[in-house]
Motif scaffolding. Structure first.
Motif, PDB file in Angstrom:
ATOM      1  N   ARG A 143       0.827  -1.205   0.000  1.00 37.63           N
ATOM      2  CA  ARG A 143       0.000   0.000   0.000  1.00 37.63           C
ATOM      3  C   ARG A 143       0.865   1.260   0.000  1.00 37.63           C
ATOM      4  N   ASP A 144       0.297   2.337  -0.539  1.00 39.11           N
ATOM      5  CA  ASP A 144       0.968   3.630  -0.453  1.00 39.11           C
ATOM      6  C   ASP A 144       0.677   4.269   0.902  1.00 39.11           C
ATOM      7  N   LYS A 145       1.161   5.473   1.094  1.00 36.81           N
ATOM      8  CA  LYS A 145       1.032   6.126   2.396  1.00 36.81           C
ATOM      9  C   LYS A 145      -0.420   6.452   2.746  1.00 36.81           C
ATOM     10  N   CYS A 146      -1.311   6.457   1.742  1.00 36.71           N
ATOM     11  CA  CYS A 146      -2.732   6.717   1.991  1.00 36.71           C
ATOM     12  C   CYS A 146      -3.510   5.423   2.202  1.00 36.71           C
ATOM     13  N   GLY A 147      -2.831   4.290   2.108  1.00 37.08           N
ATOM     14  CA  GLY A 147      -3.494   3.016   2.327  1.00 37.08           C
ATOM     15  C   GLY A 147      -4.025   2.355   1.078  1.00 37.08           C
ATOM     16  N   ASN A 148      -3.745   2.924  -0.098  1.00 33.54           N
ATOM     17  CA  ASN A 148      -4.228   2.349  -1.346  1.00 33.54           C
ATOM     18  C   ASN A 148      -3.193   1.397  -1.942  1.00 33.54           C
ATOM     19  N   TYR A 149      -3.662   0.327  -2.546  1.00 34.94           N
ATOM     20  CA  TYR A 149      -2.739  -0.616  -3.177  1.00 34.94           C
ATOM     21  C   TYR A 149      -2.017   0.045  -4.353  1.00 34.94           C
ATOM     22  N   LEU A 150      -0.743  -0.287  -4.508  1.00 32.23           N
ATOM     23  CA  LEU A 150       0.083   0.266  -5.583  1.00 32.23           C
ATOM     24  C   LEU A 150      -0.044  -0.532  -6.887  1.00 32.23           C
ATOM     25  N   ASN A 151      -0.647  -1.717  -6.826  1.00 28.89           N
ATOM     26  CA  ASN A 151      -0.750  -2.629  -7.976  1.00 28.89           C
ATOM     27  C   ASN A 151       0.617  -3.176  -8.374  1.00 28.89           C
ATOM     28  N   PHE A 152       1.390  -3.534  -7.370  1.00 31.73           N
ATOM     29  CA  PHE A 152       2.720  -4.098  -7.613  1.00 31.73           C
ATOM     30  C   PHE A 152       2.635  -5.423  -8.369  1.00 31.73           C
ATOM     31  N   VAL A 153       1.648  -6.241  -8.043  1.00 37.12           N
ATOM     32  CA  VAL A 153       1.484  -7.512  -8.753  1.00 37.12           C
ATOM     33  C   VAL A 153       1.185  -7.248 -10.223  1.00 37.12           C
ATOM     34  N   GLY A 154       0.248  -6.331 -10.494  1.00 34.89           N
ATOM     35  CA  GLY A 154      -0.081  -5.997 -11.877  1.00 34.89           C
ATOM     36  C   GLY A 154       1.094  -5.398 -12.630  1.00 34.89           C
ATOM     37  N   ASP A 155       1.875  -4.561 -11.939  1.00 35.41           N
ATOM     38  CA  ASP A 155       3.051  -3.969 -12.580  1.00 35.41           C
ATOM     39  C   ASP A 155       4.096  -5.031 -12.919  1.00 35.41           C
ATOM     40  N   THR A 156       4.206  -6.060 -12.079  1.00 36.33           N
ATOM     41  CA  THR A 156       5.141  -7.153 -12.375  1.00 36.33           C
ATOM     42  C   THR A 156       4.718  -7.879 -13.648  1.00 36.33           C
ATOM     43  N   VAL A 157       3.434  -8.150 -13.785  1.00 39.96           N
ATOM     44  CA  VAL A 157       2.920  -8.787 -15.008  1.00 39.96           C
ATOM     45  C   VAL A 157       3.208  -7.902 -16.212  1.00 39.96           C
ATOM     46  N   GLN A 158       2.942  -6.609 -16.089  1.00 37.23           N
ATOM     47  CA  GLN A 158       3.173  -5.693 -17.208  1.00 37.23           C
ATOM     48  C   GLN A 158       4.653  -5.623 -17.573  1.00 37.23           C
ATOM     49  N   ALA A 159       5.529  -5.606 -16.550  1.00 39.72           N
ATOM     50  CA  ALA A 159       6.968  -5.520 -16.810  1.00 39.72           C
ATOM     51  C   ALA A 159       7.448  -6.710 -17.625  1.00 39.72           C
ATOM     52  N   PHE A 160       7.000  -7.912 -17.261  1.00 40.70           N
ATOM     53  CA  PHE A 160       7.418  -9.095 -18.012  1.00 40.70           C
ATOM     54  C   PHE A 160       6.833  -9.101 -19.418  1.00 40.70           C
ATOM     55  N   ARG A 161       5.600  -8.653 -19.556  1.00 44.97           N
ATOM     56  CA  ARG A 161       5.010  -8.579 -20.895  1.00 44.97           C
ATOM     57  C   ARG A 161       5.765  -7.587 -21.778  1.00 44.97           C
ATOM     58  N   GLU A 162       6.130  -6.446 -21.209  1.00 47.93           N
ATOM     59  CA  GLU A 162       6.901  -5.471 -21.987  1.00 47.93           C
ATOM     60  C   GLU A 162       8.283  -6.010 -22.328  1.00 47.93           C
ATOM     61  N   ALA A 163       8.786  -6.953 -21.522  1.00 49.52           N
ATOM     62  CA  ALA A 163      10.081  -7.573 -21.790  1.00 49.52           C
ATOM     63  C   ALA A 163       9.975  -8.733 -22.785  1.00 49.52           C
ATOM     64  N   GLY A 164       8.754  -9.008 -23.260  1.00 45.38           N
ATOM     65  CA  GLY A 164       8.584 -10.013 -24.302  1.00 45.38           C
ATOM     66  C   GLY A 164       8.135 -11.377 -23.826  1.00 45.38           C
ATOM     67  N   LEU A 165       7.757 -11.511 -22.543  1.00 42.10           N
ATOM     68  CA  LEU A 165       7.295 -12.787 -22.020  1.00 42.10           C
ATOM     69  C   LEU A 165       5.777 -12.789 -21.899  1.00 42.10           C
ATOM     70  N   GLU A 166       5.206 -13.981 -21.827  1.00 42.61           N
ATOM     71  CA  GLU A 166       3.768 -14.129 -21.629  1.00 42.61           C
ATOM     72  C   GLU A 166       3.489 -14.588 -20.209  1.00 42.61           C
ATOM     73  N   TYR A 167       2.332 -14.185 -19.690  1.00 38.74           N
ATOM     74  CA  TYR A 167       1.881 -14.545 -18.343  1.00 38.74           C
ATOM     75  C   TYR A 167       1.334 -15.967 -18.397  1.00 38.74           C
ATOM     76  N   TYR A 168       1.979 -16.905 -17.679  1.00 37.01           N
ATOM     77  CA  TYR A 168       1.731 -18.334 -17.883  1.00 37.01           C
ATOM     78  C   TYR A 168       1.009 -19.015 -16.719  1.00 37.01           C
ATOM     79  N   ASN A 169       1.389 -18.693 -15.488  1.00 34.85           N
ATOM     80  CA  ASN A 169       0.821 -19.347 -14.305  1.00 34.85           C
ATOM     81  C   ASN A 169       0.780 -18.375 -13.139  1.00 34.85           C
ATOM     82  N   GLU A 170      -0.145 -18.638 -12.230  1.00 36.79           N
ATOM     83  CA  GLU A 170      -0.127 -17.954 -10.944  1.00 36.79           C
ATOM     84  C   GLU A 170      -0.437 -18.969  -9.855  1.00 36.79           C
TER      85      GLU A 170
END
Length: 216
Positions: free
Chosen positions: A136-163
């Protein structure tokens, strides 16, 4: 004999387990004291184990994973496996290059860069696995770190395969959860997300892993 790359080697466990599974391991971490601790832990455990000379010794390198191409220029990884800093949830040092000290927009840019550099060293038709959890950020809201990790790998040329969901120790959560929910309607969290990505063909990547025995 496969090569594991860990761009956030802030602990010894992944390197030691890789060695015991017969895999070569290269871990990068910014903090020299952490790298020294990793090596000391390996030495301690290896001294207690028979036939350790047959296992590949983990390689830990002190450095910034944004410089991966220079730190490990000849590395060709069969697997990326890591657990990065969860933004600024825990500050690991006062080094300004340490991404855990950065504001989230700076952290995110550096994080995407490191994932791209690691993905460039991954062989085709191979997997990458990151263990992450929402923060969470300082206001208590989620930063979407999990979603950003998925996006980072997709931008790097990988596909989201399992969770997978890694259930962590409950600890004092039952005591804290009621208070947190009453005051801010925040749900108690007792899990982390194990995200798996593939570079290329998933079937070929699975074949490259070899056979695995699954106990029922």
């Amino acid at each position: 004999g496969g090569q594991v790359l860990d761009p956030f080697a802030g602990g010894s466990v992944r390197g030691i387990v890789a060695a015991y599974c017969g895999r070569r391991y290269t871990g990068i971490d910014l903090r020299a004291e952490q790298i020294a601790a990793n090596r000391e832990q390996w030495t301690t455990i290896a001294a207690r184990a028979p036939n350790d000379g047959e296992r590949p010794k983990p390689a830990w390198i002190t450095g910034d994973s944004r410089d991966l191409a220079d730190l490990a220029p000849d590395l060709a990884a069969d697997l990326i496996f890591s657990c990065p800093p969860y933004a600024d949830l825990e500050r690991y040092s006062d080094d300004p290059a340490d991404i855990s000290t950065m504001a989230y927009h700076e952290f995110r840019a550096a994080y995407f860069d490191i994932i791209a550099k690691a993905a460039a060293l991954l062989k085709p038709d191979r997997f990458a696995c990151f263990v992450v959890g929402e923060v969470r950020d300082k206001c208590g809201n989620y930063l979407n770190f999990v979603g950003d990790t998925v996006q980072a790998f997709r931008e790097a040329g990988l596909e989201y395969y399992n969770e997978a969901i890694l259930v962590t120790a409950v600890g004092s959560l039952p005591i804290r959860a009621g208070r947190q929910f009453a005051s801010g309607r925040k749900i108690g969290k007792t899990h982390q997300n194990v995200l798996v990505f593939v570079k290329g063909d998933g079937k070929k990547a699975a074949d490259a892993c070899g056979m695995v025995e699954v106990d029922e």
